[in-house]
Structure formats: structure tokens, C-alpha cells
Scaffold this motif. Structure first.
Motif, PDB file in Angstrom:
ATOM      1  N   GLU A  27       0.850  -1.186   0.000  1.00 42.36           N
ATOM      2  CA  GLU A  27       0.000   0.000   0.000  1.00 42.36           C
ATOM      3  C   GLU A  27       0.890   1.241   0.000  1.00 42.36           C
ATOM      4  OE1 GLU A  27      -3.528   1.966   2.729  1.00 42.36           O
ATOM      5  OE2 GLU A  27      -2.834  -0.067   3.156  1.00 42.36           O
ATOM      6  N   LYS A  28       0.514   2.227  -0.780  1.00 40.18           N
ATOM      7  CA  LYS A  28       1.298   3.453  -0.851  1.00 40.18           C
ATOM      8  C   LYS A  28       1.212   4.217   0.469  1.00 40.18           C
ATOM      9  CE  LYS A  28       1.308   4.034  -5.771  1.00 40.18           C
ATOM     10  NZ  LYS A  28       1.458   5.030  -6.823  1.00 40.18           N
ATOM     11  N   LEU A  29       2.294   4.906   0.789  1.00 38.44           N
ATOM     12  CA  LEU A  29       2.396   5.640   2.047  1.00 38.44           C
ATOM     13  C   LEU A  29       1.400   6.788   2.108  1.00 38.44           C
ATOM     14  CD1 LEU A  29       3.978   6.278   4.701  1.00 38.44           C
ATOM     15  CD2 LEU A  29       5.377   7.801   3.309  1.00 38.44           C
ATOM     16  N   ASP A  30       0.733   6.879   3.244  1.00 37.61           N
ATOM     17  CA  ASP A  30      -0.075   8.049   3.570  1.00 37.61           C
ATOM     18  C   ASP A  30       0.113   8.340   5.056  1.00 37.61           C
ATOM     19  OD1 ASP A  30      -1.751   6.318   5.014  1.00 37.61           O
ATOM     20  OD2 ASP A  30      -3.306   6.301   3.484  1.00 37.61           O
ATOM     21  N   GLU A  31      -0.659   9.254   5.590  1.00 41.32           N
ATOM     22  CA  GLU A  31      -0.459   9.653   6.982  1.00 41.32           C
ATOM     23  C   GLU A  31      -0.875   8.593   7.995  1.00 41.32           C
ATOM     24  OE1 GLU A  31      -4.086  10.954   5.110  1.00 41.32           O
ATOM     25  OE2 GLU A  31      -2.111  11.761   4.767  1.00 41.32           O
ATOM     26  N   LYS A  32      -1.487   7.494   7.558  1.00 36.55           N
ATOM     27  CA  LYS A  32      -1.999   6.492   8.497  1.00 36.55           C
ATOM     28  C   LYS A  32      -1.226   5.179   8.515  1.00 36.55           C
ATOM     29  CE  LYS A  32      -6.605   8.320   7.986  1.00 36.55           C
ATOM     30  NZ  LYS A  32      -7.724   8.293   7.103  1.00 36.55           N
ATOM     31  N   ASN A  33      -0.353   4.926   7.562  1.00 32.04           N
ATOM     32  CA  ASN A  33       0.239   3.591   7.453  1.00 32.04           C
ATOM     33  C   ASN A  33       1.769   3.577   7.456  1.00 32.04           C
ATOM     34  OD1 ASN A  33       0.746   4.615   4.927  1.00 32.04           O
ATOM     35  ND2 ASN A  33      -0.054   2.883   3.811  1.00 32.04           N
TER      36      ASN A  33
ATOM     37  N   CYS B 238       3.729   0.257   8.906  1.00 32.76           N
ATOM     38  CA  CYS B 238       3.623  -0.901   8.014  1.00 32.76           C
ATOM     39  C   CYS B 238       4.379  -0.645   6.710  1.00 32.76           C
ATOM     40  CB  CYS B 238       2.143  -1.193   7.738  1.00 32.76           C
ATOM     41  SG  CYS B 238       1.862  -2.602   6.678  1.00 32.76           S
ATOM     42  N   TRP B 239       4.197   0.554   6.152  1.00 25.86           N
ATOM     43  CA  TRP B 239       4.833   0.899   4.888  1.00 25.86           C
ATOM     44  C   TRP B 239       6.350   0.819   4.999  1.00 25.86           C
ATOM     45  CZ3 TRP B 239       8.302   4.729   3.557  1.00 25.86           C
ATOM     46  CH2 TRP B 239       8.531   4.918   2.197  1.00 25.86           C
ATOM     47  N   SER B 240       6.915   1.330   6.071  1.00 26.21           N
ATOM     48  CA  SER B 240       8.377   1.359   6.192  1.00 26.21           C
ATOM     49  C   SER B 240       8.974  -0.044   6.251  1.00 26.21           C
ATOM     50  CB  SER B 240       8.812   2.193   7.396  1.00 26.21           C
ATOM     51  OG  SER B 240       8.348   1.630   8.597  1.00 26.21           O
ATOM     52  N   VAL B 241       8.291  -0.958   6.919  1.00 33.64           N
ATOM     53  CA  VAL B 241       8.771  -2.348   6.968  1.00 33.64           C
ATOM     54  C   VAL B 241       8.694  -2.983   5.577  1.00 33.64           C
ATOM     55  CG1 VAL B 241       8.279  -4.656   7.878  1.00 33.64           C
ATOM     56  CG2 VAL B 241       8.177  -2.675   9.398  1.00 33.64           C
ATOM     57  N   GLN B 242       7.573  -2.790   4.909  1.00 29.39           N
ATOM     58  CA  GLN B 242       7.403  -3.374   3.580  1.00 29.39           C
ATOM     59  C   GLN B 242       8.328  -2.723   2.558  1.00 29.39           C
ATOM     60  OE1 GLN B 242       3.130  -2.945   3.101  1.00 29.39           O
ATOM     61  NE2 GLN B 242       2.872  -5.126   3.500  1.00 29.39           N
ATOM     62  N   MET B 243       8.512  -1.410   2.642  1.00 30.84           N
ATOM     63  CA  MET B 243       9.381  -0.727   1.683  1.00 30.84           C
ATOM     64  C   MET B 243      10.818  -1.166   1.848  1.00 30.84           C
ATOM     65  SD  MET B 243       8.916   1.261  -0.792  1.00 30.84           S
ATOM     66  CE  MET B 243      10.243   1.327  -1.972  1.00 30.84           C
ATOM     67  N   ARG B 244      11.236  -1.377   3.076  1.00 31.22           N
ATOM     68  CA  ARG B 244      12.599  -1.883   3.301  1.00 31.22           C
ATOM     69  C   ARG B 244      12.764  -3.246   2.636  1.00 31.22           C
ATOM     70  NH1 ARG B 244      16.006  -5.074   6.217  1.00 31.22           N
ATOM     71  NH2 ARG B 244      17.903  -4.122   7.012  1.00 31.22           N
ATOM     72  N   SER B 245      11.761  -4.095   2.776  1.00 30.28           N
ATOM     73  CA  SER B 245      11.816  -5.418   2.157  1.00 30.28           C
ATOM     74  C   SER B 245      11.873  -5.329   0.632  1.00 30.28           C
ATOM     75  CB  SER B 245      10.614  -6.259   2.581  1.00 30.28           C
ATOM     76  OG  SER B 245      10.668  -6.512   3.960  1.00 30.28           O
ATOM     77  N   VAL B 246      11.112  -4.424   0.065  1.00 31.20           N
ATOM     78  CA  VAL B 246      11.133  -4.222  -1.383  1.00 31.20           C
ATOM     79  C   VAL B 246      12.525  -3.785  -1.834  1.00 31.20           C
ATOM     80  CG1 VAL B 246      10.288  -2.707  -3.233  1.00 31.20           C
ATOM     81  CG2 VAL B 246       8.673  -3.743  -1.637  1.00 31.20           C
TER      82      VAL B 246
END
Length: 120
Positions: free
Chosen positions: A8-14, A17-25
Motif C-alpha cells: 500500500e502506498k504511504l499516507d499519513e496512516k500507514n 507498516c509501509w516502512s517495513v514493507q518498503m525496506r523489504s522491497v
């Protein structure tokens, strides 16, 4: 960003979760060392320099493409993925007094649900 990465693309609510997934990507794409600052431009030279520059540009593109349009203003002047990640961290994970105020505002905005109250 490749369609094989479905985050899911980053917004003010996530952000968490986003940072963990983006690191994995970025790890999977072999771009994490450039993004984290572990691999620095000053260390490489010659043919390795052009490869490093290409990786750095790709990493910044991946970070930029993984945020919602409403968040692009934070990344507008970033020249590297390292800068972009630092900027996003400052916005979404502030430290010191700013963090305390942020958490206090979050606490004040919380409301108990009826389900919670009836289960007490």
C-alpha cells in the motif's frame, strides 16, 4: 516499481507498516544499501560509480513511486533515497518534544467504542 511488489502506498496512516514493507522491497531489489546510506558514493569509482548512480536513482524512484500523491510534497526537493527516507522519518516518526506532542494529540483523538465499554 514492479507489479510484483504489492504494498500500500504511504499516507499519513500507514507509516509503520509501509516502512517495513518498503525496506523489504528495497532489499529484494538490491537497493537497500544505497537507500540506507550504507553504500556511499564517495567509496566507489570508475565503472562502479556509474552502477552506484543508477542504483541510487532507481532507489529514489522506487521510494517516490510508493507514496500517495498527497505525500509527494515531502519528497519534492530530495536528491537521493537517503534524503527521502530521512525526510519521511522526520515527518512520520518525529523525536523529542515533537514526538511527545504528536503522541499526546493522538491519545486525545482516541475514543472508546461501545463494544469496549460493554466488555469492561
Amino acid at each position: 516499481m514492479s507489479s510484483r511488489y504489492q504494498i500500500e502506498k504511504l499516507d499519513e496512516k500507514n507509516c509503520d507498516c509501509w516502512s517495513v514493507q518498503m525496506r523489504s522491497v528495497l532489499v529484494h531489489a538490491e537497493l537497500w544499501k544505497v537507500t540506507s546510506g550504507e553504500s556511499k558514493r564517495e567509496v566507489v569509482s570508475g565503472d562502479e560509480l556509474s552502477k552506484w548512480i543508477a542504483q541510487a536513482e532507481k532507489a529514489l524512484a522506487m521510494v517516490t513511486l510508493s507514496v500517495k500523491p498527497s505525500q509527494l510534497n515531502y519528497l519534492r526537493h530530495c536528491k537521493s533515497a537517503v534524503d527521502a527516507c530521512k525526510r519521511l522519518k522526520n515527518v512520520y516518526q518525529p523525536s523529542g518534544p515533537v514526538r511527545k506532542v504528536s503522541l499526546y494529540k493522538k491519545l486525545l483523538s482516541l475514543k472508546m467504542t461501545e463494544d469496549y465499554i460493554t466488555n469492561l
